[in-house]
Design a protein around this motif. Sequence first.
Motif, short mmCIF file in Angstrom:
data_model
loop_
_atom_site.label_atom_id
_atom_site.label_comp_id
_atom_site.label_asym_id
_atom_site.label_seq_id
_atom_site.Cartn_x
_atom_site.Cartn_y
_atom_site.Cartn_z
N LEU A 189 0.81 -1.21 0.00
CA LEU A 189 0.00 0.00 0.00
C LEU A 189 0.85 1.26 0.00
O LEU A 189 1.71 1.45 0.86
CB LEU A 189 -0.91 -0.01 1.23
N GLY A 190 0.56 2.15 -0.96
CA GLY A 190 1.21 3.45 -1.02
C GLY A 190 0.25 4.55 -0.59
O GLY A 190 -0.95 4.47 -0.85
N THR A 191 0.80 5.57 0.07
CA THR A 191 -0.02 6.69 0.52
C THR A 191 0.76 7.99 0.36
O THR A 191 1.94 7.99 0.03
CB THR A 191 -0.40 6.56 2.02
N SER A 192 0.08 9.10 0.61
CA SER A 192 0.76 10.37 0.79
C SER A 192 1.17 10.49 2.26
O SER A 192 0.93 9.57 3.05
CB SER A 192 -0.15 11.51 0.37
N THR A 193 1.78 11.60 2.62
CA THR A 193 2.36 11.76 3.95
C THR A 193 1.44 12.58 4.85
O THR A 193 1.19 13.76 4.56
CB THR A 193 3.73 12.47 3.85
N PRO A 194 0.92 11.97 5.92
CA PRO A 194 0.04 12.74 6.80
C PRO A 194 0.77 13.92 7.44
O PRO A 194 1.98 13.90 7.58
CB PRO A 194 -0.40 11.71 7.86
N LYS A 195 0.02 14.93 7.81
CA LYS A 195 0.48 16.20 8.40
C LYS A 195 1.07 17.12 7.34
O LYS A 195 0.76 18.31 7.31
CB LYS A 195 1.45 15.97 9.55
N ALA A 196 1.93 16.59 6.47
CA ALA A 196 2.48 17.42 5.39
C ALA A 196 1.47 17.59 4.27
O ALA A 196 1.41 18.64 3.63
CB ALA A 196 3.76 16.80 4.84
N ASP A 197 0.64 16.56 4.03
CA ASP A 197 -0.29 16.56 2.90
C ASP A 197 -1.65 16.03 3.36
O ASP A 197 -1.72 14.92 3.92
CB ASP A 197 0.27 15.67 1.78
N PRO A 198 -2.72 16.79 3.15
CA PRO A 198 -4.05 16.31 3.56
C PRO A 198 -4.42 14.95 2.98
O PRO A 198 -5.19 14.22 3.60
CB PRO A 198 -4.99 17.41 3.06
N GLY A 199 -3.89 14.62 1.79
CA GLY A 199 -4.18 13.30 1.24
C GLY A 199 -3.80 12.20 2.20
O GLY A 199 -4.49 11.17 2.32
N GLY A 200 -2.67 12.38 2.90
CA GLY A 200 -2.27 11.43 3.92
C GLY A 200 -3.17 11.47 5.13
O GLY A 200 -3.53 10.43 5.70
N ASP A 201 -3.59 12.67 5.52
CA ASP A 201 -4.49 12.79 6.68
C ASP A 201 -5.83 12.11 6.41
O ASP A 201 -6.36 11.42 7.29
CB ASP A 201 -4.72 14.27 7.00
N TYR A 202 -6.39 12.31 5.20
CA TYR A 202 -7.66 11.65 4.87
C TYR A 202 -7.49 10.14 4.88
O TYR A 202 -8.39 9.40 5.28
CB TYR A 202 -8.15 12.11 3.50
N THR A 203 -6.34 9.66 4.41
CA THR A 203 -6.10 8.21 4.38
C THR A 203 -5.98 7.65 5.78
O THR A 203 -6.53 6.58 6.09
CB THR A 203 -4.83 7.91 3.57
N GLU B 236 -15.40 6.58 3.89
CA GLU B 236 -15.12 7.85 3.22
C GLU B 236 -14.88 8.95 4.25
O GLU B 236 -15.60 9.04 5.25
CB GLU B 236 -16.29 8.21 2.29
N THR B 237 -13.90 9.80 4.01
CA THR B 237 -13.49 10.80 5.01
C THR B 237 -13.44 12.23 4.45
O THR B 237 -12.83 13.11 5.04
CB THR B 237 -12.11 10.46 5.57
N GLY B 238 -14.05 12.51 3.36
CA GLY B 238 -13.97 13.87 2.79
C GLY B 238 -13.72 13.72 1.30
O GLY B 238 -14.35 12.88 0.67
N PRO B 239 -12.79 14.41 0.75
CA PRO B 239 -12.06 15.57 1.26
C PRO B 239 -12.79 16.89 0.95
O PRO B 239 -13.54 16.97 -0.01
CB PRO B 239 -10.73 15.49 0.53
N GLU B 240 -12.51 17.90 1.76
CA GLU B 240 -13.06 19.23 1.57
C GLU B 240 -11.92 20.24 1.41
O GLU B 240 -10.97 20.23 2.19
CB GLU B 240 -13.94 19.61 2.76
N TYR B 241 -12.03 21.08 0.38
CA TYR B 241 -10.95 22.01 0.02
C TYR B 241 -11.29 23.42 0.50
O TYR B 241 -12.39 23.92 0.25
CB TYR B 241 -10.76 22.03 -1.49
N GLY B 242 -10.34 24.08 1.17
CA GLY B 242 -10.56 25.42 1.69
C GLY B 242 -9.61 26.44 1.09
O GLY B 242 -8.47 26.13 0.75
N LEU B 243 -10.11 27.64 0.97
CA LEU B 243 -9.34 28.75 0.40
C LEU B 243 -9.17 29.83 1.45
O LEU B 243 -10.13 30.24 2.10
CB LEU B 243 -10.08 29.29 -0.83
#
Length: 266
Positions: A126-140, A219-226
């Motif tokens: 399993l590959g993921t993004s990096t939590p804390k640095a990238d929300p993709g990791g946090d959602y995972t 499912e955990t999101g994701p929601e994008y903020g500006l």
Amino acid sequence: MLRVLLTSCLLFGAAAARADEVVLYGAGSLRAVLSDIVQDFSRKSGIKVRTDFGPSGLMREKIEQGDKVDILASADMASPVKLQKDGLASAVVMFTRNRLCAFALPEARLSGANFAERLLDPAVKLGTSTPKADPGGDYTWAMFQLIDKRNPGAFVKLEAKAKKIVGGSAAPIQAGEDPIADAFKSGQINVMMGYCSGAAQRKAATPKLDVVEVPEAYETGPEYGLALARTDNAAAVALMLAILSPQGQATFGRYGFAPVGLPTRP
């Protein structure tokens, strides 16, 4: 909120015409869609926009460390809200949604019906993004927690096996590099968690991939903020409104995102 932004545009319209440029930092998953919106905005308004894209957490840290940025378009709400709480942003809005998908080689035998079971199988790399640095990791990681509720002990196993392929700061990605495709090719992974909006890119780089949406139960999101640095910067407000406009939101839809600002059609 929109009334405040529109009032800013009216009061400071002359400033927009004189603005040299707007600086926008954005999540890596927004590179294609925001580049499209920015190009159209600059063509119509004459306002130059300088962009930089990368993991949202790292882009936020650049702002905290002193980078002068007018807009942060993040893959989460937490980073914009933190900037606002710290006095580095005047306004925060959500501007689009996404979904998590698993991109799997056929050998992983992954489907929505066997999702948790297969991710926990030792044969699935399993590959993921990096939590804390990238929300993709946090959602995972949040997805791991939901899997754990139905399969006690799953979180520890999934966290231990997850290979952080992207999203970290140690080795910035150079132009033309695709570490996810390389990880599939080298056999490091046979499943990669990511945003569903990136499905076309992933399949172009690794044609045999199956695209499996994360089941609703996990499912955990994701929601994008500006985050807008200053509401009295008319040029930045104008770009923000372009992103939130029906035309901008329709562009998000074309790139696989879930718009939050489109009118209901009959």
